[in-house]
Each structure stands twice: as C-alpha cells, then as structure tokens.
Design an enzyme around this catalytic site. Structure first.
Site, PDB file in Angstrom:
ATOM      1  N   TYR A  52      31.835  42.263  39.388  1.00 43.14           N
ATOM      2  CA  TYR A  52      32.338  43.627  39.599  1.00 43.14           C
ATOM      3  C   TYR A  52      33.222  44.031  38.423  1.00 43.14           C
ATOM      4  O   TYR A  52      33.783  43.181  37.719  1.00 43.14           O
ATOM      5  CB  TYR A  52      33.143  43.737  40.903  1.00 43.14           C
ATOM      6  CG  TYR A  52      34.356  42.844  40.953  1.00 43.14           C
ATOM      7  CD1 TYR A  52      35.569  43.237  40.390  1.00 43.14           C
ATOM      8  CD2 TYR A  52      34.300  41.596  41.558  1.00 43.14           C
ATOM      9  CE1 TYR A  52      36.677  42.412  40.425  1.00 43.14           C
ATOM     10  CE2 TYR A  52      35.399  40.762  41.604  1.00 43.14           C
ATOM     11  CZ  TYR A  52      36.590  41.171  41.038  1.00 43.14           C
ATOM     12  OH  TYR A  52      37.684  40.345  41.067  1.00 43.14           O
ATOM     13  N   CYS A  53      33.330  45.343  38.217  1.00 46.22           N
ATOM     14  CA  CYS A  53      34.326  45.913  37.313  1.00 46.22           C
ATOM     15  C   CYS A  53      35.279  46.718  38.192  1.00 46.22           C
ATOM     16  O   CYS A  53      35.394  46.452  39.383  1.00 46.22           O
ATOM     17  CB  CYS A  53      33.666  46.769  36.234  1.00 46.22           C
ATOM     18  SG  CYS A  53      32.675  48.150  36.883  1.00 46.22           S
ATOM     19  N   PHE A  54      35.979  47.683  37.635  1.00 46.62           N
ATOM     20  CA  PHE A  54      36.982  48.374  38.446  1.00 46.62           C
ATOM     21  C   PHE A  54      36.350  49.160  39.590  1.00 46.62           C
ATOM     22  O   PHE A  54      36.798  49.079  40.738  1.00 46.62           O
ATOM     23  CB  PHE A  54      37.831  49.308  37.580  1.00 46.62           C
ATOM     24  CG  PHE A  54      38.938  49.967  38.355  1.00 46.62           C
ATOM     25  CD1 PHE A  54      39.987  49.222  38.863  1.00 46.62           C
ATOM     26  CD2 PHE A  54      38.920  51.334  38.603  1.00 46.62           C
ATOM     27  CE1 PHE A  54      41.002  49.819  39.602  1.00 46.62           C
ATOM     28  CE2 PHE A  54      39.923  51.945  39.336  1.00 46.62           C
ATOM     29  CZ  PHE A  54      40.970  51.184  39.833  1.00 46.62           C
TER      30      PHE A  54
END
Length: 365
Positions: free
Chosen positions: A97-99
């Site tokens: 995941y990223c933000f």
C-alpha cells in the site's frame, strides 16, 4: 454500510488478525510518523524525491509530477523492485500500500508484475487502514470495560498480561506510567501506539466481549491513551488490588532495580549500562521532587546514592528498599488513595493479586 465498504472492513480485519506482512511504499518521513504492526518500509520514493514530486504537482499538475517521478526513480528502480520481490518471496502472503492505495501502489505492483511477481494492493491504502483502526478503538470504548486499580507495586500490569482479555496500555506504550516508568528503548510514535492497541483489541475480540485495562492517567510517558478509550475507562467499573506493603516493595525493587540493571547492561554493556541505570533512578526520583518537598527529596536522594554504591560494590539491591518504601509512604500511596476515593462508587471488588485475578477470570469474559 454498502456491501463494498463491508467487504473492505472485513479485509482490513483479516489482514491485521492474520498478521499479514505489509509493504509500506510511503517515503521514510511518512513511515516515521506512524506505522502498522507487521509493516516494512520499502519506499517507492525517497524523502527528497517525494518532496520534489509534490512541489511539481502543486505548480504544474499531475501529469508533470508523474513524469518527474519516473525520471527521479529511474536510476534506482531496479534495486527497489529487487527489495519488493525479495520481501514477497520471503513473505508469500504480503500485500502492499501507499498513502491512499493509488498511483504509487499501482505503479509498484505493475513494476513487480513486469518482473513476474504478483502482489495485492490494499484498497484505500494507509489512510483507509488507519481510519479502520481508529474506529476499532472508538467502538472498544463502548464495550464492557473493567478497570484494575491498586497502589503502586500491586502488580496491575502483570495481572493485565495474565488475562486473555487484558489490554496492556503501558506495555504497548513502552512505559510504566510513573516517574520511574521509562524503559531502555524509546517509546513508539503516538500513531503507531494507537495502531498497535487497535490490533490488540481485534485479537481480544475474537474470544472475549470485554476488555480489562489498568487504571491509568491519560498520559503514559510522552504518549496518550486514545481519547474515546480513555473516556470509556473513566466511566467503567473497577476492581482494586490490595497487596501487602512487603510484597509491593519486593516487586518494585525487582522492577526498578534488578530488571532495569539487566536491561541497561544488555543494551549498552556493563559500564555504559550502569551509568544509564544510575541516571534512570536519579531522574525518576528527581521527577517527583516537588511532590516530596525539598527536604524529603534531599534525604531520599542520599539514601538512593548509598543504595547505588552498595549495589555497585556488592551486587545487592537490598538498600533500594529504603528509598522505595519512602516514596510509597510519602508520595505514591497518599496520591493514589486520594484518587481512589473519588472512584469508590465504581469499585466492585477488592482483594489480593490472586483474588482479583480469580474474580476477573470468572466475572469478565
């Protein structure tokens, strides 16, 4: 709640309960502000690269920012892909995941796919996972809570740790909550602390409908018990541990002196460990000097220094019992009794450590 939202909630719960390894693609500066258990920071962009892309986005828009991002990471992207692939190989169930679960996640997953590695993306990214865990804590404040009180040294934390439905807010804060509560290692960041508590609550909720929590002030060292949870704690019924003074003294002497000596020596070596241990006790006593008053503080400090000298020369911690007994008599016990009187109407049971443990085992599930 829509079906898609419910499915995502179930996914998030499953990820945390299964202790799923997570690749956190956020820049190191983002990760340092707070992270999830089981997450590993393997960023797509460095802090500097992220800052440049952010500036470009504000000035020139998304397309230009994406182009710049590709240019900035190009020279090192193979190394980053190799690290992601290695993590996935070592942790076959890993997700990333990223933000927000957006562009950085899709690009990284595609880079991996181009190298023959498939990986799932957490929908909504860090932000959605974080929001989910905040809701877990908020909902826990409405659960059946039971608070364990008692004078300093009654073993409240040990009791919490011995229960299947005990939520150890001090242990997760890496601080015992008192002037002598500091540990050898640093406390986590506030966000990481909250995330870990939420995951603990999820695990407890699998087999229990209640939470048993130590009677604690809102601050635990430099951290704070989450607001909604603390509010629930202030309304909850209580049990009180009443162990004899001698047992409490021996327990505190072991925790403050024997155990902390071992921890500092293990972390720093004999010489530096001893210096850090001395400073730990000296700072702890200094932290309550105003409550003790100048004269009592001076007397206790002299006793402490004598006890440290005796311990260094002989290895015996017996001398510490004198100043520990004094701070219990002159500070901790009067302070806690005053606080407990204001909560007397909430107390459902009083007894020794073992009696309270048995009562909680029967009466909280």
């Amino acid at each position: 709640m829509q079906q898609s939202d419910l499915q995502e909630q179930q996914l998030y719960r499953s990820l945390f309960l299964l202790k799923t390894p997570l690749i956190d693609l956020r820049a190191p500066v983002e990760f340092a502000q707070g992270a999830f258990p089981e997450s590993c920071n393997l960023p797509l962009m460095t802090d500097n690269e992220r800052e440049q892309v952010g500036t470009c986005y504000k000035k020139e828009g998304q397309a230009a920012a994406i182009t710049l991002g590709h240019q900035l990471v190009a020279s090192d992207i193979q190394n980053r892909i190799r690290k992601w692939a290695q993590f996935k190989e070592e942790n076959p169930t890993a997700w990333l995941y990223c933000f927000r679960g957006g562009l950085r996640s899709r690009l990284s997953a595609q880079f991996l796919k181009d190298h023959g590695v498939d990986i799932n993306i957490v929908p909504g990214g860090y932000k959605a996972l974080r929001r989910y865990l905040i809701n877990v804590i908020d909902q826990a404040s409405e659960k059946k809570l039971m608070i364990v009180g008692g004078n300093t040294g009654c073993g409240k934390t040990l009791l919490i740790q011995a229960l299947d439905n005990g939520l150890d807010i001090e242990g997760r804060a890496n601080h015992r909550g008192s002037s002598f509560g500091k540990q050898v290692t640093e406390q986590p960041r506030q966000i990481s602390y909250e995330n870990q508590l939420a995951v603990d609550i999820l695990h407890i909720s699998q087999h229990a409908s209640s939470l048993v929590i130590e009677d604690e002030s809102k601050a635990v060292g430099a951290l704070y018990v989450p607001e909604r949870l603390f509010a629930g704690m202030t309304r909850a019924p209580m049990v009180v541990v009443n162990d004899p003074l001698e047992i409490r003294l021996q327990r505190l002497c072991y925790e403050y002196c024997t155990l902390m000596t071992e921890k500092f020596n293990l972390a720093l070596g004999a010489e530096q460990g001893w210096q850090a241990y001395e400073k730990y006790l000296q700072n702890g006593l200094y932290g309550i000097r105003k409550r003790l008053g100048t004269e009592k503080f001076k007397v206790m400090n002299t006793v402490l220094e004598a006890a440290l000298k005796q311990q260094k020369n002989t290895g015996s911690v017996e001398g510490h019992l004198n100043w520990i007994a004094s701070i219990l008599r002159d500070y901790y016990d009067p302070m806690y009794q005053y606080q407990l009187e204001k909560k007397a109407d909430r107390v459902q049971f009083r007894g020794t450590f073992q009696e309270v443990k048995e009562w909680l085992t029967v009466n909280t599930k």
